[in-house]
Design an enzyme around this catalytic site. Structure first.
Site, short mmCIF file in Angstrom:
data_model
loop_
_atom_site.label_atom_id
_atom_site.label_comp_id
_atom_site.label_asym_id
_atom_site.label_seq_id
_atom_site.Cartn_x
_atom_site.Cartn_y
_atom_site.Cartn_z
N LYS A 46 54.93 50.49 45.82
CA LYS A 46 54.64 49.21 46.47
C LYS A 46 53.16 49.10 46.81
CE LYS A 46 56.22 46.41 50.39
NZ LYS A 46 56.26 45.20 49.57
N GLY A 73 53.13 38.72 50.43
CA GLY A 73 51.90 38.91 51.18
C GLY A 73 51.54 40.36 51.44
N ASN A 129 44.91 46.66 42.24
CA ASN A 129 45.27 45.25 42.14
C ASN A 129 44.08 44.39 42.54
OD1 ASN A 129 46.36 42.68 42.36
ND2 ASN A 129 47.58 43.14 44.19
N CYS A 132 43.62 40.14 44.82
CA CYS A 132 43.47 39.85 46.25
C CYS A 132 42.24 38.99 46.52
CB CYS A 132 43.33 41.15 47.04
SG CYS A 132 44.68 42.29 46.79
N LYS A 167 44.59 46.42 37.56
CA LYS A 167 45.67 45.46 37.28
C LYS A 167 45.10 44.05 37.31
CE LYS A 167 50.48 44.40 38.31
NZ LYS A 167 51.67 44.77 39.11
N THR A 195 51.32 38.49 38.53
CA THR A 195 52.10 37.24 38.51
C THR A 195 51.23 36.00 38.30
OG1 THR A 195 51.96 37.16 40.92
CG2 THR A 195 53.95 38.13 39.96
#
Length: 303
Positions: A46, A73, A129, A132, A167, A195
């Site tokens: 996660k 979130g 990731n 953000c 990512k 996504t």
């Protein structure tokens, strides 16, 4: 003849290419009583931030045809809990590669989070990731420009010895340019796609279904677009790619690999069917037999 499902990511051997995607499998232990986690190729944990986050207001999920929208979130307990509690607990029952998924809202946050993840013995790969918002640059996501994506990549590579996969967000005009910028800045690999930005409206209430109005659209409906992006990036870059986006079957995994993915992440399908990954892994040898494939490593980027 026994089929060879194994692949290699930056010198790390995976017994098969199937990986639960970050945000769809918790910290691994949630399903440890349901099936043997060790059948998985790896697990992407996660998404984790420097400080604990309670996430966005509810409702956070909206159903869509062949997919879903979520706006959780980045709810998570923070990097310190990840490295001192979550990963050690997972390692008691899981011996395959572990991927830490790291998020941040500033370069300093990314650096510190990745430094701590890199120092954690139970983590093998760091997945960054970059979808953000950059709080120091007007709130635009780090991954929407080649310059900022490269800046994050260079920053985390300064503190990481373990392989770093960036990512990528699909919500851009030229994902290849951003992928190349990350590769040039030192990325060891790339994960794509995250996504797509989507929205649903409750027409009876005349309000957005999700409290945050918009969220990340994922599921089977996005597979053709994700596949196209994996193909473009894998053929433009030399570093390995982990493909994801709408993967739901063994045939999808093979299709992603033919497009250029070395490993394949399964996301929203896990939320629909918690046994999706082991079922896909079990199906792979039969599909390989149908297609005359002896080794999955041999089909990477063959299209």
């Amino acid at each position: 003849m026994v089929k060879d499902l194994s692949v290699e990511l930056c010198g790390i051997r995976l017994q098969n290419p199937v990986i639960p995607a970050s945000g769809t499998f918790g910290f691994g232990l949630e399903l440890a009583d349901s099936f043997d986690l060790n059948v998985l190729g790896a697990i992407s944990l996660k998404g984790t931030t420097l400080e604990p986050r309670y996430g966005n207001p509810t409702p956070r999920v909206a159903e869509c045809t062949e997919g879903m929208i979520n706006s959780v979130g980045l709810q998570n307990p923070g990097i310190d809990v990840l490295v001192t509690e979550k990963v050690p607990a997972l390692r008691k029952v899981y011996s395959q590669p572990v991927i830490a998924n790291i998020s941040g809202f500033s370069l300093d946050e990314y650096r510190e989070c990745c430094r701590k993840a890199d120092a954690c013995e139970g983590i093998d790969i760091i997945e960054v990731n970059i979808s953000c918002p950059n709080v120091h640059n007007g709130g635009m996501a780090f991954g929407t420009s080649a310059e900022s994506a490269a800046e994050v990549t260079g920053t985390v590579k300064e503190v990481c010895r373990k392989p770093v996969f960036i990512k990528l967000s699909p919500n851009v005009t030229d994902i290849v340019a951003i992928a190349r910028a990350c590769e040039d800045a030192g990325a060891d690999g790339l994960t794509l796609v995250n996504t797509f930005l989507g929205m649903r409206i409750d027409i009876a209430r005349r309000k957005p279904v999700i409290a945050n109005k918009m969220g990340g659209f994922s599921g089977r409906a996005v597979f053709p677009i994700a596949l196209r992006m994996v193909y473009q990036v894998a053929h433009a870059c030399k570093v390995p790619v982990m493909g994801c986006g709408g993967v739901a079957t063994a045939r999808d995994v093979i299709e992603m690999m033919m497009a250029g993915a070395t490993a394949v992440q399964v996301g929203a399908e896990n939320l629909r069917n918690p046994f999706a990954c082991p079922e896909i892994i079990n199906e792979l040898p039969a599909v390989m037999g149908e297609l005359g494939i002896e080794s999955l490593q041999d089909i990477i980027g063959t299209v």
